[in-house]
Design a protein around this motif. Structure first.
Motif, PDB file in Angstrom:
ATOM      1  N   GLN A 107       0.835  -1.211   0.000  1.00 17.80           N
ATOM      2  CA  GLN A 107       0.000   0.000   0.000  1.00 17.80           C
ATOM      3  C   GLN A 107       0.869   1.260   0.000  1.00 17.80           C
ATOM      4  N   CYS A 108       1.826   1.286   0.920  1.00 19.53           N
ATOM      5  CA  CYS A 108       2.686   2.477   1.041  1.00 19.53           C
ATOM      6  C   CYS A 108       3.511   2.671  -0.232  1.00 19.53           C
ATOM      7  N   LEU A 109       3.999   1.552  -0.766  1.00 20.96           N
ATOM      8  CA  LEU A 109       4.835   1.655  -1.966  1.00 20.96           C
ATOM      9  C   LEU A 109       4.035   2.208  -3.143  1.00 20.96           C
ATOM     10  N   ASN A 110       2.824   1.678  -3.340  1.00 23.84           N
ATOM     11  CA  ASN A 110       2.002   2.164  -4.458  1.00 23.84           C
ATOM     12  C   ASN A 110       1.803   3.672  -4.362  1.00 23.84           C
ATOM     13  N   LEU A 111       1.423   4.122  -3.153  1.00 22.60           N
ATOM     14  CA  LEU A 111       1.137   5.547  -3.006  1.00 22.60           C
ATOM     15  C   LEU A 111       2.422   6.375  -3.137  1.00 22.60           C
ATOM     16  N   ALA A 112       3.523   5.858  -2.599  1.00 21.91           N
ATOM     17  CA  ALA A 112       4.786   6.606  -2.652  1.00 21.91           C
ATOM     18  C   ALA A 112       5.292   6.739  -4.086  1.00 21.91           C
ATOM     19  N   LEU A 113       5.198   5.652  -4.859  1.00 20.83           N
ATOM     20  CA  LEU A 113       5.662   5.715  -6.253  1.00 20.83           C
ATOM     21  C   LEU A 113       4.798   6.684  -7.060  1.00 20.83           C
ATOM     22  N   TYR A 114       3.489   6.584  -6.821  1.00 19.49           N
ATOM     23  CA  TYR A 114       2.566   7.483  -7.527  1.00 19.49           C
ATOM     24  C   TYR A 114       2.878   8.932  -7.149  1.00 19.49           C
ATOM     25  N   SER A 115       3.128   9.136  -5.855  1.00 16.91           N
ATOM     26  CA  SER A 115       3.373  10.485  -5.353  1.00 16.91           C
ATOM     27  C   SER A 115       4.650  11.075  -5.950  1.00 16.91           C
ATOM     28  N   ALA A 409     -13.834  14.507  -6.864  1.00 20.00           N
ATOM     29  CA  ALA A 409     -14.471  14.786  -8.167  1.00 20.00           C
ATOM     30  C   ALA A 409     -15.242  13.576  -8.700  1.00 20.00           C
ATOM     31  N   GLY A 410     -15.173  12.444  -7.994  1.00 18.36           N
ATOM     32  CA  GLY A 410     -15.856  11.234  -8.466  1.00 18.36           C
ATOM     33  C   GLY A 410     -15.086  10.518  -9.562  1.00 18.36           C
ATOM     34  N   ARG A 411     -13.780  10.859  -9.742  1.00 20.96           N
ATOM     35  CA  ARG A 411     -12.947  10.149 -10.724  1.00 20.96           C
ATOM     36  C   ARG A 411     -12.219   9.005 -10.021  1.00 20.96           C
ATOM     37  N   LYS A 412     -11.816   8.003 -10.818  1.00 24.70           N
ATOM     38  CA  LYS A 412     -11.040   6.907 -10.221  1.00 24.70           C
ATOM     39  C   LYS A 412      -9.574   7.341 -10.151  1.00 24.70           C
ATOM     40  N   PRO A 413      -8.993   7.361  -8.949  1.00 22.56           N
ATOM     41  CA  PRO A 413      -7.576   7.759  -8.867  1.00 22.56           C
ATOM     42  C   PRO A 413      -6.690   6.802  -9.661  1.00 22.56           C
ATOM     43  N   ASP A 414      -5.555   7.334 -10.103  1.00 25.18           N
ATOM     44  CA  ASP A 414      -4.610   6.574 -10.925  1.00 25.18           C
ATOM     45  C   ASP A 414      -3.683   5.689 -10.116  1.00 25.18           C
ATOM     46  N   VAL A 415      -4.081   5.316  -8.916  1.00 23.05           N
ATOM     47  CA  VAL A 415      -3.193   4.518  -8.080  1.00 23.05           C
ATOM     48  C   VAL A 415      -4.018   3.460  -7.345  1.00 23.05           C
ATOM     49  N   GLU A 416      -3.418   2.275  -7.238  1.00 18.68           N
ATOM     50  CA  GLU A 416      -4.051   1.166  -6.515  1.00 18.68           C
ATOM     51  C   GLU A 416      -3.796   1.398  -5.026  1.00 18.68           C
ATOM     52  N   PHE A 417      -4.837   1.757  -4.298  1.00 19.89           N
ATOM     53  CA  PHE A 417      -4.631   2.098  -2.883  1.00 19.89           C
ATOM     54  C   PHE A 417      -5.946   1.906  -2.141  1.00 19.89           C
ATOM     55  N   ALA A 418      -5.857   1.512  -0.869  1.00 22.50           N
ATOM     56  CA  ALA A 418      -7.073   1.284  -0.078  1.00 22.50           C
ATOM     57  C   ALA A 418      -7.568   2.619   0.494  1.00 22.50           C
TER      58      ALA A 418
END
Ligand SMILES: Cc1cc2nc3c(=O)[nH]c(=O)nc-3n(C[C@H](O)[C@H](O)[C@H](O)COP(=O)(O)OP(=O)(O)OC[C@H]3O[C@@H](n4cnc5c(N)ncnc54)[C@H](O)[C@@H]3O)c2cc1C
Length: 423
Positions: A107-115, A409-418
């Motif tokens: 989880q942390c890695l996905n968000l960190a890479l996206y960030s 905004a009701g869009r799907k974020p571009d990152v796999e995250f809970a």
């Protein structure tokens, strides 16, 4: 929409920036007199997707026991009578189970890479300057067994898209020649070329200025006391103070939606209205040293795994940060901990800078036991959270803000995250 962001640390300001970019009417409220004056003030400076493995991992309980009672321990639990602290500590132990650690790391890695990619895009679009370095992060080890274990753990991170290179001691010195004086003590290293570093406070101040130019309004010296909820809706934020007002003067600030980014203080407004916020402050220290004419300061951002310290070059300064203390909300400086930072620095890098110039600081990481931040919706249809980023708030701020703007905004974020939700 009129959106109020509560908190002007790096996390709140990044959210405000992306929300303003989406065309919302954004107001940011903070009790301080400007951006980044609390935990985002003088952190370690690392944009470190490579450090996605949380503190709560299978090795942590033994490590904590080993350091128990040592005044200069890098990781210290000082248990008090506070029930919230005990609950947090027990939950932390649960998160040390291997299956939990694995899930939390991903989880942390996905968000960190996206960030990290959001930060890079933001930099390219705005030209923002914050003493950034894009020379990677090198972790070095003085213990061969710890290095071998870390090389194995690097596999999980690598398998999820963060390239980590296992190095010999000579390989470490080749990447950062400032390590040459301590070459004989190094067992090996792990290098992540794509990680970065920079001054989080300068970034936050500059981004607030850019957000203001986009129409965001910043209101300083206002303390949020409570959120006013009715049914499934938040009707306002009850606040005290304001620059030109009596400190005891109260007002209710109303908007269409609210984002809570109050760092370690987020539970004080969320928990009373039934929104779970298992955040507890984990105190850390930093020292900032002027380099002057000295030639031995590193330029590649470094992590000293033995002492759990990070070193980041911020222009003509060297920032050293670390230590983790679960001891409540105090930020007083303990001279033993301050001296431990500079002693280790000059032990490793004798010509790193001007020792007498060291400026010390302590801040409170808004830590959840899993280290997976709370980003997303709540049981209230117009209340959102972007908080609890613990050890990686600077690393994850841009991605969290970008993704939260998508959620709102009701869009799907571009990152796999809970993402959090009301369910
Ligand atoms: C020693 C140390 C080293 C670190 N190193 C790194 C690193 O290298 N890389 C990394 O990614 N992260 C690092 N971190 C973590 C990172 O600094 C934090 O996760 C991040 O700063 C948290 O940002 P925030 O905006 O959530 O909180 P804050 O910066 O604390 O912002 C919260 C804001 O809310 C305001 N506020 C609080 N309560 C109220 C209220 N009631 N009313 C109005 N305003 C209020 C505060 O004034 C503050 O401005 C480090 C932290 C420490 C302590």
């Amino acid at each position: 929409m009129r959106i109020v962001v509560l908190g002007a640390g790096v996390v709140g300001v990044a959210a405000a920036w992306y929300l303003a970019a989406d065309g919302h009417e954004v107001t940011v409220i903070d009790r301080q007199s400007g951006p980044a004056l609390e935990t985002s003030f003088a952190n370690g400076g690392q944009i470190s997707a490579s450090h996605a493995e949380p503190w709560a991992n299978p090795d942590a309980p033994l490590t904590i026991l080993k350091w128990l009672g040592r005044a200069d321990a890098p990781l210290l639990f000082r248990l008090t009578a506070d029930r919230r602290q005990w609950r947090w500590a027990l939950q932390f132990l649960l998160e040390c189970l291997p299956s939990r650690t694995r899930r939390n790391t991903v989880q942390c890695l996905n968000l960190a890479l996206y960030s990290r990619s959001c930060l890079q895009a933001l930099r390219a679009a705005t030209g923002i300057e914050y003493d950034q370095q894009t020379r990677g992060i090198l972790e070095f080890y003085t213990d061969a067994r710890a290095h071998a274990r870390a090389a194995q753990a690097a596999e999980l991170i690598r398998a999820h898209g963060c390239d980590r290179q296992v190095l010999t001691a000579d390989g470490c010195v080749a990447i950062e020649p400032a390590l040459a004086p301590c070459r004989r003590r190094i067992a090996g290293g792990i290098y992540t070329a794509t990680d970065e570093s920079g001054d989080a406070r300068r970034f936050t101040q500059e981004l607030a200025r850019l957000a203001q130019a986009r129409g965001a309004v910043f209101r300083w010296g206002i303390t949020v006391e409570a959120l006013l909820a009715e049914g499934n809706t938040v009707r306002g934020a009850s606040c005290r103070g304001g620059r030109d007002r009596e400190p005891r003067c109260r007002e209710a600030i109303a908007a269409d939606a609210y984002v809570v980014s109050l760092g370690s203080y987020s539970p004080f407004v969320l928990v009373p209205i039934g929104v779970p916020a298992p955040i507890y402050p984990v105190k850390g220290y930093s020292a900032t040293i002027a380099i002057g004419d000295c030639r031995g300061a590193p330029t590649v951002s470094l992590t000293d795994l033995e002492r759990k310290l990070v070193f980041s070059r911020l222009g003509e300064r060297l920032r050293i940060a670390g230590t983790a203390e679960l001891s409540g909300y105090g930020t007083t400086l303990d001279p033993v901990r301050c001296n431990a930072l500079v002693d280790r620095t000059f032990d490793l890098f004798p010509d790193a800078g001007l020792r007498e110039s060291a400026q010390f600081w302590a801040g409170l990481r808004p830590a959840v036991p899993s280290n997976v931040p709370l980003v997303g919706g709540t049981r209230y249809r117009n209340l959102f959270v972007d908080t609890g980023h613990g050890t990686l708030g600077w690393t994850m701020a841009c991605g969290s803000g970008r993704a939260l703007a998508d959620v709102i905004a009701g869009r799907k974020p571009d990152v796999e995250f809970a993402f959090t939700s009301g369910g």
